[in-house]
Design a protein around this motif. Structure first.
Motif, PDB file in Angstrom:
ATOM      1  N   ALA A 189     -37.195  16.145 -23.949  1.00 55.30           N
ATOM      2  CA  ALA A 189     -37.817  14.990 -23.305  1.00 55.30           C
ATOM      3  C   ALA A 189     -36.819  13.856 -23.153  1.00 55.30           C
ATOM      4  O   ALA A 189     -36.783  13.170 -22.130  1.00 55.30           O
ATOM      5  CB  ALA A 189     -39.015  14.537 -24.123  1.00 55.30           C
ATOM      6  N   ALA A 190     -35.986  13.677 -24.175  1.00 55.54           N
ATOM      7  CA  ALA A 190     -35.002  12.602 -24.112  1.00 55.54           C
ATOM      8  C   ALA A 190     -34.060  12.807 -22.943  1.00 55.54           C
ATOM      9  O   ALA A 190     -33.692  11.858 -22.251  1.00 55.54           O
ATOM     10  CB  ALA A 190     -34.212  12.547 -25.410  1.00 55.54           C
TER      11      ALA A 190
ATOM     12  N   ILE B 102     -44.024  12.342 -22.435  1.00 54.37           N
ATOM     13  CA  ILE B 102     -42.886  12.757 -23.233  1.00 54.37           C
ATOM     14  C   ILE B 102     -43.041  14.019 -24.072  1.00 54.37           C
ATOM     15  O   ILE B 102     -42.538  15.066 -23.706  1.00 54.37           O
ATOM     16  CB  ILE B 102     -42.396  11.580 -24.100  1.00 54.37           C
TER      17      ILE B 102
ATOM     18  N   PHE C  80     -35.998   2.648 -21.261  1.00 55.75           N
ATOM     19  CA  PHE C  80     -36.149   4.090 -21.351  1.00 55.75           C
ATOM     20  C   PHE C  80     -35.890   4.585 -22.765  1.00 55.75           C
ATOM     21  O   PHE C  80     -36.378   5.637 -23.139  1.00 55.75           O
ATOM     22  CB  PHE C  80     -35.169   4.787 -20.395  1.00 55.75           C
ATOM     23  N   CYS C  81     -35.123   3.850 -23.497  1.00 55.42           N
ATOM     24  CA  CYS C  81     -34.783   4.321 -24.843  1.00 55.42           C
ATOM     25  C   CYS C  81     -35.906   4.097 -25.838  1.00 55.42           C
ATOM     26  O   CYS C  81     -35.852   4.635 -26.936  1.00 55.42           O
ATOM     27  CB  CYS C  81     -33.532   3.607 -25.345  1.00 55.42           C
TER      28      CYS C  81
ATOM     29  N   LEU D 181     -35.644  11.606 -19.990  1.00 54.00           N
ATOM     30  CA  LEU D 181     -35.834  10.168 -19.952  1.00 54.00           C
ATOM     31  C   LEU D 181     -34.574   9.398 -19.638  1.00 54.00           C
ATOM     32  O   LEU D 181     -34.600   8.441 -18.883  1.00 54.00           O
ATOM     33  CB  LEU D 181     -36.329   9.677 -21.312  1.00 54.00           C
ATOM     34  N   LEU D 182     -33.483   9.778 -20.281  1.00 47.21           N
ATOM     35  CA  LEU D 182     -32.277   8.986 -20.088  1.00 47.21           C
ATOM     36  C   LEU D 182     -31.749   9.252 -18.695  1.00 47.21           C
ATOM     37  O   LEU D 182     -31.531  10.394 -18.320  1.00 47.21           O
ATOM     38  CB  LEU D 182     -31.224   9.346 -21.135  1.00 47.21           C
ATOM     39  N   PRO D 183     -31.559   8.213 -17.953  1.00 47.26           N
ATOM     40  CA  PRO D 183     -31.207   8.419 -16.559  1.00 47.26           C
ATOM     41  C   PRO D 183     -29.827   9.050 -16.418  1.00 47.26           C
ATOM     42  O   PRO D 183     -28.906   8.667 -17.115  1.00 47.26           O
ATOM     43  CB  PRO D 183     -31.216   7.004 -15.980  1.00 47.26           C
TER      44      PRO D 183
ATOM     45  N   THR E 263     -36.279   6.899 -32.558  1.00 43.85           N
ATOM     46  CA  THR E 263     -36.146   7.616 -33.822  1.00 43.85           C
ATOM     47  C   THR E 263     -35.373   8.920 -33.695  1.00 43.85           C
ATOM     48  O   THR E 263     -35.210   9.635 -34.675  1.00 43.85           O
ATOM     49  CB  THR E 263     -37.528   7.953 -34.415  1.00 43.85           C
TER      50      THR E 263
ATOM     51  N   ALA F 101     -38.211  19.684 -28.794  1.00 40.96           N
ATOM     52  CA  ALA F 101     -39.031  19.142 -27.716  1.00 40.96           C
ATOM     53  C   ALA F 101     -38.660  17.689 -27.429  1.00 40.96           C
ATOM     54  O   ALA F 101     -38.567  17.272 -26.275  1.00 40.96           O
ATOM     55  CB  ALA F 101     -40.506  19.248 -28.086  1.00 40.96           C
ATOM     56  N   ARG F 102     -38.439  16.917 -28.492  1.00 36.20           N
ATOM     57  CA  ARG F 102     -38.094  15.512 -28.278  1.00 36.20           C
ATOM     58  C   ARG F 102     -36.755  15.389 -27.580  1.00 36.20           C
ATOM     59  O   ARG F 102     -36.545  14.509 -26.755  1.00 36.20           O
ATOM     60  CB  ARG F 102     -38.051  14.785 -29.606  1.00 36.20           C
TER      61      ARG F 102
ATOM     62  N   PRO G 204     -39.007   5.119 -26.354  1.00 29.51           N
ATOM     63  CA  PRO G 204     -39.632   6.258 -27.040  1.00 29.51           C
ATOM     64  C   PRO G 204     -38.657   7.107 -27.823  1.00 29.51           C
ATOM     65  O   PRO G 204     -39.062   7.982 -28.580  1.00 29.51           O
ATOM     66  CB  PRO G 204     -40.231   7.074 -25.892  1.00 29.51           C
ATOM     67  N   LEU G 205     -37.359   6.857 -27.622  1.00 27.11           N
ATOM     68  CA  LEU G 205     -36.379   7.758 -28.215  1.00 27.11           C
ATOM     69  C   LEU G 205     -35.744   7.200 -29.470  1.00 27.11           C
ATOM     70  O   LEU G 205     -34.841   7.800 -30.024  1.00 27.11           O
ATOM     71  CB  LEU G 205     -35.244   8.011 -27.208  1.00 27.11           C
TER      72      LEU G 205
ATOM     73  N   HIS H  59     -43.173   7.315 -18.460  1.00 24.98           N
ATOM     74  CA  HIS H  59     -42.357   8.187 -19.283  1.00 24.98           C
ATOM     75  C   HIS H  59     -42.961   8.412 -20.650  1.00 24.98           C
ATOM     76  O   HIS H  59     -42.972   9.515 -21.173  1.00 24.98           O
ATOM     77  CB  HIS H  59     -40.956   7.568 -19.459  1.00 24.98           C
TER      78      HIS H  59
END
Lengths: 359, 532
Positions: free
Chosen positions: A128-129, B99, B161-162, A132-134, B167, A124-125, B164-165, B95
């Motif tokens: 989502a990533a 998430i 944007f990074c 998020l990353l354009p 970890t 899931a992460r 939340p990511l 975002h």
């Protein structure tokens, strides 16, 4: 052993049930049992990964199961995710069981080491990533680094599958199953990745070199070149610049591509009323318009010297065969050469006219 | 759709269309259009965020399935990202909200816009888990491949944007590329929220970053460096370390000694240590930490292979250079026979500095003392030499010890302390060759006629006593008893423990194993650990 095989045979059924309405009778303990089965299957995958015969036997048993998408040994390893996703999406799951499911997904079960590298939360992460990353702007990729991430990923997975052929289908077997025309784009990406060197697309694939016969790129090429329909669809679909980039690395592809362009060119007829070359019938998949043909040859001119020379030589040869005319309208090859020469002259005299020529 | 939503669906579609339009043309008109619409866009995003805040994630993803798409498109437009911090923060907040659970709760394995991919990957016999694990890596790679071609503003947005990511292990290469990215501007390109978040996660050991990335982070973001130093400090103070080898291990683990090879970082870390020392009033634990850190730092510096290394003395620029060089010679690098001579050399220099009227400001005195604290192993050696060597230079060694325990500027005070120390030392030396001693004998030797002993003198006396117990034949026998009854009764366990583990460390490093003193130290330490 027989017990093991029988257990594995239950997996398709378990997945089917998790997607169906039968889950409405599930209480939290039943759910727990289902999840335990998922983890057990994953454990089996880990244990037997390195044993080819057991792997093959288990894979075979899996495929004996229910109708639906065929499962392979690899799916055992992903069982927790598959099960979790199926249950999450199933509206028939009663609330108590649903709560238990969510809890178990968000907190790893006690007494177990951290969930394997592919737990559902991680999936899931990652999804989502990706959101998020354009996404960078897309352009025609000519280099491996420029490949669009989804395409690159599909190519990497295809490469993995070709190398890790668990069911012994052989490259043809794998490639046949893939839906075109998407497969052609992915194959082009794969060839691009392979050309960049040893470690471009492969991760930890040291066993590839030990395989008998040629590497995956060669297998892909022979599959493509082996059938004229496939080759034609491949070359038709992909942009000229990409094909030239690939031809530079894979000469057989270059030769076949030029031959294909020749056959396409030969189908054009000159329409004196309009003063242009047109295709004899309405454009089918096997045909190329004059503009496209010209653009494709222009891509060769922009390519490396070797290809440039080869294309020019080929055109000159065809022009000679056609009667060596210097006047327009008689041979498509004469006209092409004239156009190309025109472009090159303009380019050599005034480089800033390049933009005009590319219109 | 629901009428109660504050953000009409129409608006959403409008902005999505605008985003697509802006992405496709770069004419002057379209650029102007962007600039004109930016304030409204910011308002709109603010509205979205407000309404998202109060929704649960399922509803959120049902209402705004295309949020990701919208923001993705917008963030590549240079005017949008260059507009201002508020817009970027709005992006980031939205975002963060949508998430994790939104994807967890989406109903299909692949999602509506990925059916083709799904079919392809299934035909290959793989699952979405396989696909996404590779996809994230590829997106990261492509992002930092484009760094050389995009504006600093874009890099700033990517860093936001990074957050939340951080970890997610697949994103680590992108994080490292961001941390080592140097844009054209002199100001910091990366968002400070990002830098803070990376530092926090690193300190909690939730991610592993390369040393050059961490060095880059600390060099460009001072608060992160400070936090890292304080974090190390807290770890050292709060953990129950039972040996200095463990302390050294924790220090090296923090990557700070290596980072401190960069003089700017060293200066800042040193400053933090100095403040800690001042705030705790010269607590011996803090002094030990400073010494161990310096030792780890010197070792890291010596292992450093870089061509343009700074000489060690460059890290102590405002100090008397010959003194620095003398102190940098560690006792372990000299043979024991040369220790006395070297101690005299150091002491003479220190005395000259202290008593030289031309530099007698309190600050200079403090700085010289602080420098000496970095290399406080020499004080331990001085105490040992006082008891072991037959040298006539007991004055020198006493002076050094006295200086170590109190750097007062007041000449009278210093003289008084020295006099007291000398008295105790003489009495102890008289008992040195006695083979049978009792606890009371020793106590008598150490006590003073008046009760008005300075705290610093007490530290000094304790140090002398412990050395006596370890290095004299009579002291050995009563060591255990003396420590448990007298010293522990005065509530100085920590200090005694500290002195003992320093001695144990010294013995280990020098490779001494079978001597009586070594065995005694280990026994005493064991007792203390047990009773703790």
């Amino acid at each position: 052993m027989e017990t093991l095989l029988w257990q594995v045979e239950q997996l398709p059924g378990l997945l089917a049930v998790s997607r169906s309405g039968q889950v409405r009778d599930w209480d939290p303990p039943t759910l727990d049992r289902a999840l335990q089965w998922g983890r057990y299957f994953q454990h089996l995958h880990g244990r037997f990964r390195a044993q080819p015969r057991l792997r093959a036997a288990l894979g075979q048993r899996l495929r004996r199961g229910q109708p639906g998408p065929p499962l392979g040994f690899g799916h055992l390893g992903r069982c927790p995710e598959l099960l979790g996703l199926a249950l999450l999406g199933n509206r028939a799951l009663p609330p108590a069981a649903c709560h238990r499911l969510l809890r178990s997904l968000l907190l790893p079960p006690s007494g177990q080491a951290t969930p394997g590298p592919c737990s559902l939360g991680l999936l899931a992460r990652r999804r989502a990533a990706v959101q998020l990353l354009p996404p960078p702007p897309s352009s025609a990729p000519a280099r491996p680094e420029e490949l669009e991430p989804p395409l690159r990923t599909e190519a990497q997975l295809l490469l993995s599958r070709l190398q890790e052929d668990e069911e012994g289908q052989g490259p043809e077997g794998v490639l046949e199953k893939l839906p075109g025309p998407r497969v052609y784009r992915v194959l082009a990406a794969l060839l691009l990745l392979e050309q960049a060197g040893d470690n471009a697309g492969r991760e930890g694939a040291s066993w590839a070199e030990h395989r008998e016969g040629a590497g995956p790129a060669a297998a892909v090429l022979s599959w493509l070149l082996g059938d004229p329909g496939r080759l034609s669809a491949f070359c038709r679909l992909l942009p000229g610049s990409l094909l030239v980039a690939l031809s530079a690395r894979y000469p057989q592809l270059g030769t076949s591509y030029l031959r294909l362009l020749t056959s396409w060119g030969n189908r054009l007829r000159f329409d004196p009323l309009r003063g242009q070359w047109v295709s004899s019938r309405c454009l089918s998949e096997d045909e190329l318009s004059w503009e496209e043909l010209r653009e494709r040859f222009r891509c060769f001119m922009r390519g490396p010297a070797q290809l440039r020379e080869a294309a020019l030589a080929s055109l000159k040869n065809l022009k000679t065969q056609d009667g060596d005319f210097e006047v327009c309208g008689l041979s498509v090859w004469t006209d092409l050469l004239l156009e190309i020469a025109l472009t090159r002259n303009l380019l050599s005299s005034s480089p800033h006219l390049l933009c005009l020529c590319q219109l | 759709m629901a009428q109660d939503t504050a953000v009409p669906k129409l608006s959403f579609q409008y902005w999505l269309n605008k985003a697509v339009e802006w992405g496709q043309t770069t004419t002057l008109e379209s650029q102007q259009d962007v600039c004109l619409h930016l304030p409204k866009l910011q308002e709109f995003l603010q509205q979205i965020y407000e309404s998202l805040k109060h929704m649960n994630s399922t509803t959120a993803i049902q209402r705004f399935p295309l949020i990701g798409q919208l923001l993705g498109r917008l963030c590549w437009n240079p005017f949008v990202v260059g507009y201002g911090k508020n817009l970027k923060l709005a992006f980031c907040k939205i975002h963060k909200k949508i998430i994790l659970l939104c994807h967890l709760l989406s109903s299909s394995e692949w999602g509506a816009n990925k059916v083709g991919t799904g079919t392809f990957i299934s035909a290959l016999g793989y699952t979405s888990a396989d696909y996404y694990s590779k996809l994230v890596k590829n997106v990261s790679i492509l992002n930092f491949f484009y760094f050389s071609r995009v504006s600093d503003d874009h890099v700033n947005v990517v860093s936001l944007f990074c957050i939340p990511l951080i970890t997610l292990p697949d994103v680590t290469p992108l994080l490292e590329a961001l941390l080592t990215y140097h844009g054209g501007r002199s100001q910091e390109v990366l968002s400070s929220e990002f830098l803070e978040a990376v530092n926090e996660t690193f300190l909690k050991k939730k991610i592993a970053l390369s040393e050059s990335a961490i060095l880059s982070l600390w060099l460009r973001h001072l608060p992160s460096l400070e936090k890292a130093t304080l974090h190390l400090f807290e770890r050292l103070i709060s953990s129950q370390t039972s040996s200095l080898e463990e302390v050294a291990c924790i220090i090296k683990d923090s990557l700070l000694p290596k980072a401190a090879c960069h003089p700017a970082i060293f200066r800042i870390v040193d400053e933090i240590f100095k403040n800690a020392l001042l705030e705790t009033g010269g607590a011996p634990e803090v002094m030990t930490i400073i010494q161990m850190f310096t030792r780890c730092f010197v070792q890291a510096h010596q292992k450093d292979n870089k061509q343009h290394k700074f000489p060690l003395k460059a890290y102590f620029p405002h100090q008397h250079q010959p003194l620095v060089i003398a102190l940098l010679k560690h006792p372990f690098d000299l043979s024991a026979t040369l220790w006395s001579q070297h101690l005299k050399y150091i002491t003479d220099m220190l005395k000259a500095i202290i008593e030289d009227k031309s530099i007698r400001t309190y600050a200079d005195l403090f700085e010289s003392w602080f420098l000496f604290v970095h290399f406080g192993e020499w004080a331990d050696i001085a105490a040992e030499q006082l008891l072991k060597s037959e040298d006539e230079s007991s004055d020198t060694f006493l002076w050094l010890l006295a200086f170590y325990y109190n750097p007062h500027n007041d000449k009278e005070k210093r003289t008084q302390i020295l006099v007291e120390a000398r008295a105790v030392y003489d009495r102890l030396m008289m008992l040195f060759s006695c083979t049978t001693l009792s606890v009371t004998d020793l106590q008598a030797a150490a006590s003073t006629k008046t009760d008005k002993r300075q705290p610093c003198t007490k530290h000094l006396v304790r140090h002398l006593l412990i050395s006596f117990l370890l290095f004299s034949s009579g002291g050995h026998k009563i060591a255990q008893e003396f420590i448990s009854h007298v010293i522990l009764a005065s509530n100085t366990t920590n200090e005694v423990f500290g002195l003992l583990i320093r001695t144990a460390y010294r013995f280990n490093q020098l490779g001494l194993k079978n001597q009586r003193a070594v065995k005694l130290v280990n026994e005493l330490l064991q007792e203390l650990r047990f009773t703790d």
